[in-house]
Design a protein around this motif. Sequence first.
Motif, PDB file in Angstrom:
ATOM      1  N   SER A 184       0.825  -1.210   0.000  1.00 52.25           N
ATOM      2  CA  SER A 184       0.000   0.000   0.000  1.00 52.25           C
ATOM      3  C   SER A 184       0.859   1.260   0.000  1.00 52.25           C
ATOM      4  N   ILE A 185       0.193   2.394  -0.284  1.00 53.80           N
ATOM      5  CA  ILE A 185       0.868   3.694  -0.207  1.00 53.80           C
ATOM      6  C   ILE A 185       1.354   3.942   1.227  1.00 53.80           C
ATOM      7  N   ALA A 186       0.542   3.541   2.209  1.00 52.28           N
ATOM      8  CA  ALA A 186       0.918   3.742   3.622  1.00 52.28           C
ATOM      9  C   ALA A 186       2.227   3.015   3.935  1.00 52.28           C
ATOM     10  N   ALA A 187       2.351   1.789   3.416  1.00 57.77           N
ATOM     11  CA  ALA A 187       3.580   1.013   3.638  1.00 57.77           C
ATOM     12  C   ALA A 187       4.772   1.706   2.970  1.00 57.77           C
ATOM     13  N   LEU A 188       4.522   2.283   1.801  1.00 57.13           N
ATOM     14  CA  LEU A 188       5.575   3.017   1.084  1.00 57.13           C
ATOM     15  C   LEU A 188       5.986   4.255   1.880  1.00 57.13           C
ATOM     16  N   GLN A 189       5.007   4.976   2.418  1.00 58.57           N
ATOM     17  CA  GLN A 189       5.290   6.184   3.206  1.00 58.57           C
ATOM     18  C   GLN A 189       6.106   5.860   4.462  1.00 58.57           C
ATOM     19  N   THR A 190       5.823   4.718   5.073  1.00 59.03           N
ATOM     20  CA  THR A 190       6.571   4.298   6.265  1.00 59.03           C
ATOM     21  C   THR A 190       8.045   4.065   5.912  1.00 59.03           C
ATOM     22  N   GLN A 191       8.275   3.388   4.782  1.00 60.12           N
ATOM     23  CA  GLN A 191       9.649   3.130   4.340  1.00 60.12           C
ATOM     24  C   GLN A 191      10.369   4.442   4.014  1.00 60.12           C
ATOM     25  N   VAL A 192       9.643   5.351   3.358  1.00 58.16           N
ATOM     26  CA  VAL A 192      10.230   6.647   2.978  1.00 58.16           C
ATOM     27  C   VAL A 192      10.588   7.460   4.225  1.00 58.16           C
ATOM     28  N   ALA A 193       9.710   7.450   5.229  1.00 56.11           N
ATOM     29  CA  ALA A 193       9.970   8.203   6.468  1.00 56.11           C
ATOM     30  C   ALA A 193      11.256   7.724   7.134  1.00 56.11           C
ATOM     31  N   ARG A 194      11.454   6.405   7.114  1.00 52.74           N
ATOM     32  CA  ARG A 194      12.659   5.832   7.725  1.00 52.74           C
ATOM     33  C   ARG A 194      13.910   6.260   6.947  1.00 52.74           C
ATOM     34  N   LEU A 195      13.816   6.196   5.617  1.00 53.89           N
ATOM     35  CA  LEU A 195      14.948   6.597   4.775  1.00 53.89           C
ATOM     36  C   LEU A 195      15.221   8.098   4.905  1.00 53.89           C
ATOM     37  N   HIS A 196      14.153   8.887   5.026  1.00 48.70           N
ATOM     38  CA  HIS A 196      14.280  10.342   5.149  1.00 48.70           C
ATOM     39  C   HIS A 196      15.150  10.689   6.370  1.00 48.70           C
ATOM     40  N   THR A 197      14.874  10.033   7.486  1.00 48.62           N
ATOM     41  CA  THR A 197      15.663  10.256   8.712  1.00 48.62           C
ATOM     42  C   THR A 197      17.130   9.900   8.473  1.00 48.62           C
TER      43      THR A 197
END
Length: 202
Positions: free
Chosen positions: A179-192
């Motif tokens: 899902s998009i939500a799962a993608l956003q979670t991965q992106v948030a982790r990479l962003h940090t």
Amino acid sequence: MTNYIVGVTGGIGCGKTTLMQCFADLGIQAVDADIVARQVVMPGTPCLQAIQQQFGSDILLQNGELDRAALRQRVFSHSADKAWLEQLLHPAIRQALLQQLAQLTSPYALLVAPLLLENGLNTYVNRVLVIDLPEPLQLQRAMARDNASEQQIRAIMAAQISRQDRLAAADDIVHNDTSIAALQTQVARLHTFYLQQAGLTP
């Protein structure tokens, strides 16, 4: 100017645009090689003039823009024409990409390119982020998005680096098969993580 660049790539239909939007929501700017590739052949550009001289005026649409479909058809079946076009466009695209990247101001920036690895653009980035999908799902999504046949999408996939080689070249991998939500979670982790990395650069 942004000093830390993350190169983003993935096969056709893997979701590079969606991924770029997830980072944009976090305030991260990007340069998209597909958009730049269109900009360098706009009416009035040296590249379009050279293409017109090489292939004739029937390669243009009535409004003076490049008929991309006609050009694609022409070069796909003629390897010499394809080589000529690549020699013209690749340096122009590369120069425009680097100029646009130099103007970005976010803590780190993305260079998004389907052919990041194939065209050696990964030499300009600090890390390579691959967005990945299992191939059957990739095929399904690309066909639906582009309203294209399986044969057309398979031909494009075959022209790109293999999934295996792409993943082997990745520093980071995002999975886009749920899902998009799962993608956003991965992106948030990479962003940090990328913010930390960018902070370490002089």
